[in-house]
Design a protein around this motif. Sequence first.
Motif, mmCIF file in Angstrom:
data_model
loop_
_atom_site.group_PDB
_atom_site.id
_atom_site.type_symbol
_atom_site.label_atom_id
_atom_site.label_comp_id
_atom_site.label_asym_id
_atom_site.label_seq_id
_atom_site.Cartn_x
_atom_site.Cartn_y
_atom_site.Cartn_z
ATOM 1 N N ARG A 139 21.612 65.954 47.283
ATOM 2 C CA ARG A 139 21.698 66.333 48.690
ATOM 3 C C ARG A 139 20.374 66.934 49.118
ATOM 4 O O ARG A 139 19.556 67.302 48.293
ATOM 5 C CB ARG A 139 22.808 67.368 48.906
ATOM 6 C CG ARG A 139 24.170 66.775 48.663
ATOM 7 C CD ARG A 139 25.213 67.863 48.570
ATOM 8 N NE ARG A 139 26.431 67.298 48.016
ATOM 9 C CZ ARG A 139 27.602 67.270 48.654
ATOM 10 N NH1 ARG A 139 27.714 67.803 49.852
ATOM 11 N NH2 ARG A 139 28.659 66.731 48.086
ATOM 12 N N LYS A 140 20.214 67.064 50.436
ATOM 13 C CA LYS A 140 18.997 67.668 50.942
ATOM 14 C C LYS A 140 18.914 69.127 50.493
ATOM 15 O O LYS A 140 19.905 69.858 50.517
ATOM 16 C CB LYS A 140 18.980 67.607 52.476
ATOM 17 C CG LYS A 140 18.909 66.175 53.046
ATOM 18 C CD LYS A 140 17.594 65.507 52.715
ATOM 19 C CE LYS A 140 17.470 64.104 53.285
ATOM 20 N NZ LYS A 140 17.089 64.018 54.681
ATOM 21 N N ILE A 141 17.732 69.510 50.043
ATOM 22 C CA ILE A 141 17.455 70.895 49.665
ATOM 23 C C ILE A 141 16.215 71.328 50.423
ATOM 24 O O ILE A 141 15.230 70.588 50.401
ATOM 25 C CB ILE A 141 17.228 71.012 48.133
ATOM 26 C CG1 ILE A 141 18.542 70.692 47.400
ATOM 27 C CG2 ILE A 141 16.751 72.407 47.764
ATOM 28 C CD1 ILE A 141 18.429 70.719 45.881
ATOM 29 N N PRO A 142 16.206 72.482 51.111
ATOM 30 C CA PRO A 142 17.227 73.525 51.090
ATOM 31 C C PRO A 142 18.579 73.097 51.698
ATOM 32 O O PRO A 142 18.639 72.203 52.539
ATOM 33 C CB PRO A 142 16.611 74.639 51.956
ATOM 34 C CG PRO A 142 15.285 74.194 52.428
ATOM 35 C CD PRO A 142 15.065 72.824 51.951
ATOM 36 N N HIS A 143 19.622 73.754 51.218
ATOM 37 C CA HIS A 143 20.928 73.736 51.863
ATOM 38 C C HIS A 143 20.744 74.526 53.149
ATOM 39 O O HIS A 143 20.605 75.738 53.120
ATOM 40 C CB HIS A 143 21.930 74.424 50.921
ATOM 41 C CG HIS A 143 23.285 74.670 51.512
ATOM 42 N ND1 HIS A 143 24.050 75.747 51.125
ATOM 43 C CD2 HIS A 143 24.013 73.982 52.425
ATOM 44 C CE1 HIS A 143 25.207 75.711 51.787
ATOM 45 N NE2 HIS A 143 25.208 74.666 52.581
ATOM 46 N N MET A 144 20.628 73.793 54.269
ATOM 47 C CA MET A 144 20.240 74.440 55.515
ATOM 48 C C MET A 144 21.218 74.081 56.618
ATOM 49 O O MET A 144 21.427 72.898 56.898
ATOM 50 C CB MET A 144 18.830 73.987 55.911
ATOM 51 C CG MET A 144 18.278 74.724 57.118
ATOM 52 S SD MET A 144 16.654 74.098 57.602
ATOM 53 C CE MET A 144 15.590 74.817 56.366
ATOM 54 N N TRP A 177 24.981 75.170 59.052
ATOM 55 C CA TRP A 177 26.288 75.846 59.118
ATOM 56 C C TRP A 177 27.249 75.169 58.164
ATOM 57 O O TRP A 177 27.588 74.001 58.355
ATOM 58 C CB TRP A 177 26.834 75.772 60.537
ATOM 59 C CG TRP A 177 25.997 76.436 61.574
ATOM 60 C CD1 TRP A 177 24.879 75.932 62.163
ATOM 61 C CD2 TRP A 177 26.216 77.726 62.173
ATOM 62 N NE1 TRP A 177 24.383 76.824 63.088
ATOM 63 C CE2 TRP A 177 25.190 77.931 63.112
ATOM 64 C CE3 TRP A 177 27.190 78.730 61.995
ATOM 65 C CZ2 TRP A 177 25.093 79.085 63.886
ATOM 66 C CZ3 TRP A 177 27.102 79.878 62.760
ATOM 67 C CH2 TRP A 177 26.059 80.047 63.693
ATOM 68 N N ASN A 178 27.699 75.892 57.162
ATOM 69 C CA ASN A 178 28.675 75.327 56.240
ATOM 70 C C ASN A 178 29.990 76.094 56.338
ATOM 71 O O ASN A 178 30.026 77.277 56.680
ATOM 72 C CB ASN A 178 28.140 75.354 54.801
ATOM 73 C CG ASN A 178 28.816 74.315 53.911
ATOM 74 O OD1 ASN A 178 29.939 73.870 54.186
ATOM 75 N ND2 ASN A 178 28.135 73.925 52.845
ATOM 76 N N ARG A 179 31.063 75.356 56.025
ATOM 77 C CA ARG A 179 32.415 75.903 56.044
ATOM 78 C C ARG A 179 32.589 76.865 54.878
ATOM 79 O O ARG A 179 32.298 76.524 53.730
ATOM 80 C CB ARG A 179 33.372 74.718 55.881
ATOM 81 C CG ARG A 179 34.777 74.964 56.178
ATOM 82 C CD ARG A 179 35.569 73.695 55.825
ATOM 83 N NE ARG A 179 36.807 74.103 55.195
ATOM 84 C CZ ARG A 179 37.885 74.457 55.889
ATOM 85 N NH1 ARG A 179 37.889 74.392 57.202
ATOM 86 N NH2 ARG A 179 38.964 74.869 55.268
ATOM 87 N N VAL A 215 20.606 79.133 54.331
ATOM 88 C CA VAL A 215 19.286 78.557 54.038
ATOM 89 C C VAL A 215 18.903 78.980 52.638
ATOM 90 O O VAL A 215 18.499 80.128 52.422
ATOM 91 C CB VAL A 215 18.171 79.078 54.974
ATOM 92 C CG1 VAL A 215 16.891 78.285 54.727
ATOM 93 C CG2 VAL A 215 18.546 78.983 56.421
ATOM 94 N N ASP A 232 31.077 74.448 49.935
ATOM 95 C CA ASP A 232 30.880 73.239 49.138
ATOM 96 C C ASP A 232 29.534 72.608 49.484
ATOM 97 O O ASP A 232 29.280 72.230 50.627
ATOM 98 C CB ASP A 232 32.028 72.252 49.425
ATOM 99 C CG ASP A 232 31.789 70.909 48.742
ATOM 100 O OD1 ASP A 232 31.046 70.877 47.732
ATOM 101 O OD2 ASP A 232 32.324 69.887 49.219
ATOM 102 N N TYR A 233 28.676 72.511 48.476
ATOM 103 C CA TYR A 233 27.436 71.750 48.670
ATOM 104 C C TYR A 233 27.065 71.090 47.343
ATOM 105 O O TYR A 233 26.083 71.449 46.689
ATOM 106 C CB TYR A 233 26.305 72.647 49.182
ATOM 107 C CG TYR A 233 25.190 71.846 49.845
ATOM 108 C CD1 TYR A 233 25.427 71.121 51.003
ATOM 109 C CD2 TYR A 233 23.912 71.800 49.286
ATOM 110 C CE1 TYR A 233 24.430 70.375 51.600
ATOM 111 C CE2 TYR A 233 22.895 71.052 49.891
ATOM 112 C CZ TYR A 233 23.170 70.351 51.044
ATOM 113 O OH TYR A 233 22.165 69.612 51.653
#
Lengths: 216, 261
Positions: A121-126, A128-130, A152, A170-171
Motif C-alpha cells: 500500500r502507499k506509504i506513508p499511511h496518510m 482519514w482511516n476508520r 500520517v 486497518d492498513y
Amino acid sequence: MSDPRLADLDVIILDYGAGNLRSVVRAVERVGAKPEVASVPAALDEADVVILPGVGAAADTMHNLRARQLVEPIHEYIAADRPFLGVCMGLQALMTVSLEGGEHPCLDVLEGQVVRLPEGRKIPHMGWNRVEQRRSTPLFDGIPDGAHFYFVHSYYCDMADPNDVVAIADYGADVTAVVERGRLAATQFHPEKSGAYGLRIYRNFLLEHSGNGGSR
Amino acid sequence: MLTKRIIGCFDVDNGRVVKGISFVELRDAGDPVELATLYDHEGIDELVFLDITASHEDRNTVVDMVRRTADRVFIPFTVGGGLRSDDDMRLMLESGADKITINTAAVERPELISEGAHRFGSQCIVVAIDARTEADGSMQVYTHGGRRPTGIDAVEWAKEVVERGAGEIMLTSMNTDGHQDGYDLPLTRAVSEAVGVPVIASGGAGNAQHMIDAITEGKADAVLAASIFHFGTHPIMDVKRQMQAAGIPMRMEHADYDDVL
C-alpha cells in the motif's frame, strides 16, 4: 463549547524541538483548557496532565528528549500513574524499540517494537482511516465506533501486550490506533487534525483527569 | 479502511482568495480563513492554500492567514507558493501548516526536497508536479505555473522526488486544468502506479463522476478541486455520497465542533 471544568487544569505540552506544536495547543485551548508549552523537566512536577506530541523520526525524538533531560522525568511521571497523553510520535516514543532507520531504543514504557507498515500500500499511511474501538473507555465518550481519524505515519506500534490496545485501524495490518494503560493513553492518529471527534479525544482525556488533579 | 480524500484548494493573492468565489452565506467570500472554516464545516477532508502573490518578499500576509487557519480549522492543511528554502518551509510549518508544497523551486534545485524532508520529515513535504501530455504522447513537467517546459519526464520526476523524500505528490495536468471536464486519467495512473507515496489528482474536476474516475481509473489517493465547490452547486457531502455509492471508501460522518464538544 468548551468545558469550564478544564480551565484550572495544569496541562503541559512538552516541547522537545519537534516543530509544530501550534495545532495541539489550539486544540487543547478549543476544548477549554489553558495549556502551557514547556521543555524543562521541572514542568512535569506541577502538571495535572502531560501531553507528548510529535512528528518526525524516532531517533530524532529520543535524541531531543535526552538532550533536554526529559527521559527520566517522563519515566517517573508515568510510573507514578499520572495522566499522560502521547500523540503520533508521542506514542511511538513510549515503545521499547523503534526500527525506523536502524534500531533505536525508546522510552520502554510500553513493551513492543515500532515496525514498518507492510508493503503493498502507499506509504506513508496518510489520511482519514476508520478507527475500530476494541473496548469501551471514557476516551471514546461521544465518539461512534468506526469514526474516522487522520493518520500520517510509515511505522506503527506492534504491541507485546494486546490488552494495551483499545482501538485499531486497518492498513494491511491491524495498526495500533489508541493505547491505554492506567492513566496513560496515546494515539497514532492526530486528534488535533481529526475534526470534531479528534477534539473530543482531548476533551475526554482532560475531563477524565480533571477531578482529582492527578497524583501530585 | 483508509478513505479517499477530497481536498479543497484556494488560490490566494495578497491574502485574498481568487477565482470568483460566490457564497451567499459568507460575509467575506474573499477571506481564505472564513472559506476554510466553511469547507471544514461542510465535510472537506483536507485543504490546500496556494499563494500566488507575485512578490514573496513580504510573507506576513500568508503567515497571518496560516495562523488564523490553524486557530479555527482542525483538519490538515497544506501551504505552497514561492517557498524556496527550508527556512521558508519552517516559517509555514511553525505558523501552523501541516504540510508545505513546492513546485518550480524543487525542479530548479531538487536538493530542496531532501533538505525539507530531512529537517521536517517526509510527511510534510508535498511536491507539486505540473505536467502536460504532449502531441507525441510524452508527459512533460512544466514549471512557473505551467508556462515553462522543462524537458523532464513526469513519471521519472515523480520517482525522483519520492527518492529525495517527498511524502506525497500533487499532480496537476495542464491539459485538463480549468476545463472542468475530468482529470487526466492516463497521466494520474502512470504517476500513481510509479510511486509508493500517495498521489493527489488535480486539474479538471467538474463533478463527482470525475472524482470517481480519478480514483478508480486514475488510481489517485486523493482528489483536489478548486472551482467546483466554490459556487455551492456541488455540496461536498453530496459529492461524497456519490463517491461512496460508487464503492469508494469515504469519511461520511461529519460532526460540528459545537455539537461534539
